[in-house]
Scaffold this active site. Structure first.
Site, PDB file in Angstrom:
ATOM      1  N   GLY A  47       1.067  -1.024   0.052  1.00 58.71           N
ATOM      2  CA  GLY A  47       0.070   0.009  -0.191  1.00 58.71           C
ATOM      3  C   GLY A  47       0.798   1.212   0.157  1.00 58.71           C
ATOM      4  O   GLY A  47       1.861   1.340   0.697  1.00 58.71           O
ATOM      5  N   ARG A  83      10.136  -0.706  -4.957  1.00 58.31           N
ATOM      6  CA  ARG A  83       9.063  -0.642  -5.861  1.00 58.31           C
ATOM      7  C   ARG A  83       8.967   0.576  -6.762  1.00 58.31           C
ATOM      8  O   ARG A  83       8.808   1.605  -5.887  1.00 58.31           O
ATOM      9  CB  ARG A  83       7.787  -0.988  -4.942  1.00 58.31           C
ATOM     10  CG  ARG A  83       7.663  -2.399  -4.346  1.00 58.31           C
ATOM     11  CD  ARG A  83       6.319  -2.633  -3.642  1.00 58.31           C
ATOM     12  NE  ARG A  83       5.465  -3.096  -4.778  1.00 58.31           N
ATOM     13  CZ  ARG A  83       4.236  -3.320  -4.491  1.00 58.31           C
ATOM     14  NH1 ARG A  83       3.586  -3.003  -3.413  1.00 58.31           N
ATOM     15  NH2 ARG A  83       3.250  -3.659  -5.705  1.00 58.31           N
ATOM     16  N   GLN A 188      -5.437  -8.922  -2.863  1.00 55.16           N
ATOM     17  CA  GLN A 188      -5.365  -7.876  -1.909  1.00 55.16           C
ATOM     18  C   GLN A 188      -7.023  -7.648  -1.129  1.00 55.16           C
ATOM     19  O   GLN A 188      -7.244  -7.324  -0.238  1.00 55.16           O
ATOM     20  CB  GLN A 188      -4.790  -6.442  -2.237  1.00 55.16           C
ATOM     21  CG  GLN A 188      -3.474  -6.621  -2.278  1.00 55.16           C
ATOM     22  CD  GLN A 188      -2.814  -6.918  -3.547  1.00 55.16           C
ATOM     23  OE1 GLN A 188      -3.457  -7.710  -4.444  1.00 55.16           O
ATOM     24  NE2 GLN A 188      -1.505  -6.744  -4.068  1.00 55.16           N
ATOM     25  N   ASP A 229      -1.561   4.917  -6.258  1.00 55.27           N
ATOM     26  CA  ASP A 229      -0.257   4.717  -5.972  1.00 55.27           C
ATOM     27  C   ASP A 229       0.494   5.943  -6.314  1.00 55.27           C
ATOM     28  O   ASP A 229       1.527   6.219  -6.034  1.00 55.27           O
ATOM     29  CB  ASP A 229       0.382   3.617  -6.359  1.00 55.27           C
ATOM     30  CG  ASP A 229       0.112   2.437  -5.714  1.00 55.27           C
ATOM     31  OD1 ASP A 229      -0.964   1.951  -5.490  1.00 55.27           O
ATOM     32  OD2 ASP A 229       1.000   1.886  -5.021  1.00 55.27           O
ATOM     33  N   ASN A 239      -3.087   2.795 -10.113  1.00 50.71           N
ATOM     34  CA  ASN A 239      -3.518   1.985  -9.075  1.00 50.71           C
ATOM     35  C   ASN A 239      -3.401   0.492  -9.256  1.00 50.71           C
ATOM     36  O   ASN A 239      -3.071   0.048 -10.522  1.00 50.71           O
ATOM     37  CB  ASN A 239      -4.900   2.443  -8.386  1.00 50.71           C
ATOM     38  CG  ASN A 239      -5.230   1.775  -7.043  1.00 50.71           C
ATOM     39  OD1 ASN A 239      -4.471   2.031  -6.211  1.00 50.71           O
ATOM     40  ND2 ASN A 239      -6.252   1.028  -7.028  1.00 50.71           N
TER      41      ASN A 239
END
Ligand code: MRU
Length: 331
Positions: A47, A83, A188, A229, A239
């Site tokens: 997240g 990431r 998720q 994101d 996202n």
């Protein structure tokens, strides 16, 4: 009660291992930035806001243990490579390095870096509250809501972004039921969002991602809301993969589609989503689940972790500062 996703205690970071949820609540305890970087890569912590907070602590902890400038920069480089899409990671690492470079001579730097990471943690907690308050305007009647991925307490330092708008809506009698996209490939939705909604006693049903359009056609869904994101200056939002389909399906069925995110998810330089780097992950995430093969691993797989929803499909963007409406001007 707040799920303790990220906790700093006595020089160590304690992370709830999200890969084991919803079955097992187990914690990773570490002061090693390499181990913490691995936790980010493996989605043990995940997240966008939670990744940013975790990385800030990892840097501060590294310096507080080793007090080495070289170690600080090595940790910074390692964390930066974990990431690529969640901009919160880069935004918080930037805050930490700018402070470090301006205060290298401070005799108290170890403590100051820990306090800075704690401030970032607290600010994200506070943002979640403000997002929930700013988001209440999206409900004009008791509604069925659809969401994708996990944007709750597990994804942030507080109670979440999109999921906290939903939680607040439920407490206000404005959310009847949540339809939870399972969110292929790492689930998720069916593992993490379901885990949170169960704890909150909010009614929900899990659907596969491909079921959303038919539920919309049947008139079952009133509102769609997800997190992000990374948000470009024109409002294009990255996202979890599948968010774009949800937005297209919402538009086709005249269902409002919202994004909720703290302003730390704004990309300060990208004019549009075309400039975003989309994380590519391994084929194993599609060919197997928890090490059980679900097809032949010798097949070819394509596994982009995120997609980009163009601004014109987003009815509104809810942040900790305000509620923005399309066309977006974030000033
Ligand atoms: O790969 P993940 O699980 O880190 O992806 C998370 C998402 O896509 C979330 O929707 C996003 O980070 C917002 S979390 C408040």
């Amino acid at each position: 009660m707040k799920i303790e996703t990220i906790k700093y205690k006595d020089g160590e970071l304690i992370l709830l291992d999200q890969t084991r949820l919803p079955f097992v609540e187990e914690f990773i305890v570490s002061s090693d930035y390499n181990r913490i970087a691995e936790a980010i890569e493996r989605l043990e912590v995940r997240g966008a806001p939670a990744i940013g907070v975790t990385a800030a602590y990892a840097l501060a902890i590294e310096y507080s243990h080793n007090k080495s400038e070289e170690g600080f920069y090595k940790a910074y480089d390692r964390l930066k490579r974990t990431r690529p899409t969640a901009v919160n990671l880069f935004n918080t690492l930037q805050i930490m390095i700018v402070y470090f470079e301006a205060n290298k001579d401070s005799s108290n730097l170890k403590k100051e870096l820990i306090e800075l990471a704690q401030k970032i943690h607290q600010e994200d907690f506070d943002s979640c509250e403000k997002i929930a308050q700013n988001g209440i305007v999206i409900f004009n009647k008791p509604s069925n809501v659809i969401t994708h991925c996990n944007t709750g307490a597990l994804a942030t330092a507080g109670e979440g972004t999109a999921l906290n708008v939903i939680k607040n809506g439920f407490r206000s009698g404005l959310v009847k039921k949540v339809f939870v996209d399972e969110t292929r490939p790492l689930l998720q939705g069916s593992r993490l969002t379901a885990y949170e909604l169960e704890k909150e006693e909010i009614p929900f049903e899990i659907i596969t991602d491909s079921m959303a359009a038919s539920l919309m056609k049947a008139g079952i869904i009133d509102i769609a809301i997800t997190g992000a994101d990374r948000i470009a200056l024109n409002g294009d939002s990255a996202n979890k993969i599948g968010t774009y389909s949800l937005a297209v399906n919402s538009k086709y069925h005249s269902i409002p589609f919202y994004i909720a995110a703290p302003e730390s998810t704004f990309d300060p330089v990208s004019l549009t989503g075309d400039e975003f780097i989309i994380e590519q992950r391994g084929g194993k995430e599609i060919s197997e689940f928890r090490m059980v093969p679900i097809t032949k691993k010798t097949y070819n797989f394509y596994n982009p972790s995120f997609d980009i929803t163009p601004a014109n499909l987003i009815t509104g963007i809810i942040t900790d500062k305000k509620f923005y409406k399309f066309p977006y001007n974030f000033k």
